[in-house]
Design an enzyme around this catalytic site. Structure first.
Site, PDB file in Angstrom:
ATOM      1  N   HIS A 198      -2.247  -1.056 -13.700  1.00 33.00           N
ATOM      2  CA  HIS A 198      -2.061  -2.085 -14.612  1.00 33.00           C
ATOM      3  C   HIS A 198      -1.632  -3.410 -13.847  1.00 33.00           C
ATOM      4  CE1 HIS A 198      -0.929  -4.191 -18.092  1.00 33.00           C
ATOM      5  NE2 HIS A 198       0.251  -4.355 -18.067  1.00 33.00           N
ATOM      6  N   ASP A 230       9.689  -3.350 -18.028  1.00 34.80           N
ATOM      7  CA  ASP A 230       8.463  -4.064 -18.422  1.00 34.80           C
ATOM      8  C   ASP A 230       9.130  -5.591 -18.424  1.00 34.80           C
ATOM      9  OD1 ASP A 230       6.360  -5.329 -19.514  1.00 34.80           O
ATOM     10  OD2 ASP A 230       6.178  -3.973 -21.223  1.00 34.80           O
TER      11      ASP A 230
HETATM   12  C1  HEM Z   1       1.556  -1.805 -24.296  1.00 34.75           C
HETATM   13  C2  HEM Z   1       0.994  -2.551 -23.405  1.00 34.75           C
HETATM   14  C3  HEM Z   1       1.330  -2.898 -22.153  1.00 34.75           C
HETATM   15  C4  HEM Z   1       2.575  -2.215 -21.434  1.00 34.75           C
HETATM   16  C5  HEM Z   1       2.938  -1.058 -21.780  1.00 34.75           C
HETATM   17  C6  HEM Z   1       2.489  -3.019 -20.252  1.00 34.75           C
HETATM   18  C7  HEM Z   1       3.420  -2.587 -19.037  1.00 34.75           C
HETATM   19  C8  HEM Z   1       3.558  -3.544 -18.014  1.00 34.75           C
HETATM   20  C9  HEM Z   1       4.532  -3.158 -16.913  1.00 34.75           C
HETATM   21  C10 HEM Z   1       5.433  -1.777 -17.030  1.00 34.75           C
HETATM   22  C11 HEM Z   1       4.392  -3.977 -15.957  1.00 34.75           C
HETATM   23  C12 HEM Z   1       4.921  -3.841 -14.711  1.00 34.75           C
HETATM   24  C13 HEM Z   1       6.291  -4.648 -14.604  1.00 34.75           C
HETATM   25  C14 HEM Z   1       6.260  -6.155 -14.983  1.00 34.75           C
HETATM   26  O1  HEM Z   1       5.952  -7.013 -13.847  1.00 34.75           O
HETATM   27  O2  HEM Z   1       6.452  -6.357 -16.042  1.00 34.75           O
HETATM   28  C15 HEM Z   1       3.642  -4.617 -16.322  1.00 34.75           C
HETATM   29  C16 HEM Z   1       3.202  -6.124 -15.737  1.00 34.75           C
HETATM   30  C17 HEM Z   1       2.180  -7.092 -16.167  1.00 34.75           C
HETATM   31  N1  HEM Z   1       1.756  -7.120 -17.317  1.00 34.75           N
HETATM   32 FE1  HEM Z   1       1.513  -5.869 -18.777  1.00 34.75          FE
HETATM   33  N2  HEM Z   1       1.932  -4.166 -20.216  1.00 34.75           N
HETATM   34  C18 HEM Z   1       1.003  -4.102 -21.472  1.00 34.75           C
HETATM   35  C19 HEM Z   1       0.229  -5.055 -21.689  1.00 34.75           C
HETATM   36  C20 HEM Z   1      -0.084  -6.153 -21.266  1.00 34.75           C
HETATM   37  C21 HEM Z   1      -1.121  -7.093 -21.758  1.00 34.75           C
HETATM   38  C22 HEM Z   1      -1.836  -7.039 -22.992  1.00 34.75           C
HETATM   39  C23 HEM Z   1      -0.978  -8.128 -20.688  1.00 34.75           C
HETATM   40  C24 HEM Z   1      -2.042  -9.636 -20.602  1.00 34.75           C
HETATM   41  C25 HEM Z   1      -2.972  -9.539 -21.340  1.00 34.75           C
HETATM   42  C26 HEM Z   1      -0.240  -7.709 -19.463  1.00 34.75           C
HETATM   43  C27 HEM Z   1       0.151  -8.591 -18.726  1.00 34.75           C
HETATM   44  C28 HEM Z   1       1.076  -8.206 -17.496  1.00 34.75           C
HETATM   45  C29 HEM Z   1       1.278  -8.981 -16.241  1.00 34.75           C
HETATM   46  C30 HEM Z   1       0.447 -10.178 -16.102  1.00 34.75           C
HETATM   47  C31 HEM Z   1       2.143  -8.152 -15.678  1.00 34.75           C
HETATM   48  C32 HEM Z   1       2.546  -8.557 -14.260  1.00 34.75           C
HETATM   49  C33 HEM Z   1       1.484  -8.434 -13.146  1.00 34.75           C
HETATM   50  C34 HEM Z   1       2.114  -8.923 -11.812  1.00 34.75           C
HETATM   51  O3  HEM Z   1       2.808  -8.103 -11.131  1.00 34.75           O
HETATM   52  O4  HEM Z   1       1.621  -9.788 -11.469  1.00 34.75           O
HETATM   53  N3  HEM Z   1       0.458  -6.430 -19.919  1.00 34.75           N
HETATM   54  N4  HEM Z   1       2.973  -4.569 -17.729  1.00 34.75           N
END
Ligand code: HEM
Length: 429
Positions: free
Chosen positions: A319, A229
């Site tokens: 996601h 993440d």
């Molecule tokens: C418990 C809640 C969440 C989990 C477990 C989670 C998990 C992840 C994971 C595994 C990734 C893929 C790896 C990475 O690029 O970091 C990711 C990407 C991302 N997450 Fe989350 N996330 C959560 C909540 C959120 C929230 C609330 C937001 C924004 C409002 C968010 C925004 C993003 C963004 C912008 C990316 C990158 C997307 C891209 O590839 O351009 N995430 N998240």
């Protein structure tokens, strides 16, 4: 009757201990080569990192672009009521006194010294990259400086949220982070002790990542669902524009905004979900965080790729697909921490920093709220926003200019304001 430890016992356990150490040093000639024990010990002894210091003074506050420390403690404080104006928080003078005290504590503690009236200064000598970052909630600025508007608005309501007021908005935020839990605990105690006459501690949220040194430097963290993440994050090249405020309000240049979301994970249901569905929900592999379309962690996902049946390999509702935008403005710095309570509550302290929340953060959050396969298992239960002032220079205190107060004087002349970077926290705004 006094129970002594037998001589024979000492001898045998001592021998065992020495034997154990020798095994720990490795198997290469520990006994035969007289030079080997020292060399092997040096090899086996990890570097002592507790003395590492992150500068408190500079242009931007530390704890934002600082490589995330292993531990964080978020302190949500509410100003006590002003005895002279019921319903209003303590006045501007009171807040200035509080911030002066806390900035002084933070500058000493982060440098590895005790706070001014520290009764346990020995606990401060290993800051382990301690940072203390301050933020103002919307009510403080609105009530104490009604004409001042840096653009801090509460977030809109989101349908998927199940907010518990216990983790809601506060007047002030103090983010205390370090690689060492003892440093965090000591700094937190000192700060809360000095804040007590002015504030109530409404909540404390503790978060963690892997201990420093467990992973090679630069490894992306894993959250408690096991996902890598933080792979796609705000590039350094965009930080000047999308992270630090410029020209919004007096005294806010070099500051930023922070969103704190406490997001609970349904681990019981996640445990019942097979690996294919888990990876499908995010669009990335659990093993190494690579996109489901292949390659390595930092390779670009191919959102057009289809499988043999013609279905997208990365689901449009996953996601990563929903979080990504074609609009380059919709980016922010994510700096999340895991949390896990003995009660079983598990989740993510989602922290996002951005120069403009309405333009950069809210559209992404709204899109995820509308549709995101991950929503099956994650629910925001706490939410707050803060305006994070720029850093101060030595002798000054954080947030002074935002409160419209004059600079402190040193032997008759004002403390100089930095115009050029003075530290690793000093990238130009
Ligand atoms: C418990 C809640 C969440 C989990 C477990 C989670 C998990 C992840 C994971 C595994 C990734 C893929 C790896 C990475 O690029 O970091 C990711 C990407 C991302 N997450 Fe989350 N996330 C959560 C909540 C959120 C929230 C609330 C937001 C924004 C409002 C968010 C925004 C993003 C963004 C912008 C990316 C990158 C997307 C891209 O590839 O351009 N995430 N998240």
């Amino acid at each position: 009757m006094t129970r002594g430890i037998g001589r024979r016992h000492l001898l045998t356990t001592g021998a065992a201990a020495i034997g154990g150490t020798a095994v720990g040093w490795g198997t290469r000639g520990v006994v035969d080569d007289p030079a080997a024990p020292a060399a092997a010990a040096a090899e086996a002894t990890p570097a002592v990192l507790g003395g590492d210091v992150e500068p408190f003074h500079g242009v931007h506050q530390a704890g934002i672009t600082t490589v995330p420390q292993a531990q964080t403690s978020l302190l949500g404080l509410d100003l006590l009521a002003d005895p002279d104006a019921p319903g209003a928080p303590v006045d501007l003078d009171g807040l200035a006194r509080l911030l002066r005290l806390l900035s002084d504590d933070a500058s000493r503690l982060t440098a590895g010294g005790g706070a001014l009236a520290d009764t346990e200064p020995e606990l401060a000598v290993r800051p382990a990259r301690l940072t203390v970052t301050f933020g103002f909630g919307p009510r403080v600025l609105a009530s104490l400086r009604p004409a001042y508007d840096p653009g801090l608005e509460p977030l809109p309501e989101f349908a998927q949220d199940a907010l518990d007021p216990a983790w809601g908005q506060t007047d002030l935020l103090v983010q205390v982070s370090s690689d060492d839990p003892v440093s965090v605990a000591h700094a937190r105690r000192m700060l809360l002790k000095d804040a007590a006459p002015f504030t109530r501690t409404t909540w404390v949220q503790e978060g963690f990542r892997r201990a420093r040194g467990s992973d090679p430097d630069g490894t992306t963290m894993r959250n408690l669902m096991g996902q890598v993440d933080g792979t796609v994050n705000l590039p350094t090249a965009d930080q000047g524009r999308l992270l630090w405020s410029t020209g919004r309000a007096a005294g806010f240049d070099g500051g930023t905004f922070l969103v704190v979301r406490r997001i609970a994970m349904d681990m019981v249901d996640w445990d019942r979900t097979d690996r294919v569905a888990r990876e499908f929900s995010v669009g990335r592999r659990l093993s190494d965080g690579a996109p489901l379309t292949g390659g390595a962690e930092h390779d670009e996902p191919d959102f057009e790729a289809t499988d043999a049946s013609g279905f997208p390999v990365i689901d449009p509702a996953s996601h990563v697909r929903r979080a990504r935008s074609d609009d380059p403005e919709q980016q922010f710095l994510r700096r999340g921490y895991n949390y896990s309570l003995p009660t079983g509550e598990t989740g993510l302290l989602f922290l996002a920093y951005a120069a403009d929340l309405a333009r950069q953060f809210v559209p992404v959050q709204a899109r995820l709220d509308e549709l995101d396969l991950l929503n099956e298992w994650v629910t925001a239960i706490g939410s707050a926003v803060y305006a994070v002032p720029p850093a101060c220079v030595e002798g000054d205190f954080v947030g002074r200019e935002m409160l419209g107060l004059p600079p402190p004087t040193v032997s008759g002349s004002a403390v100089p304001t930095p115009t050029t970077p003075t530290s690793p926290n000093g990238d130009t705004p």
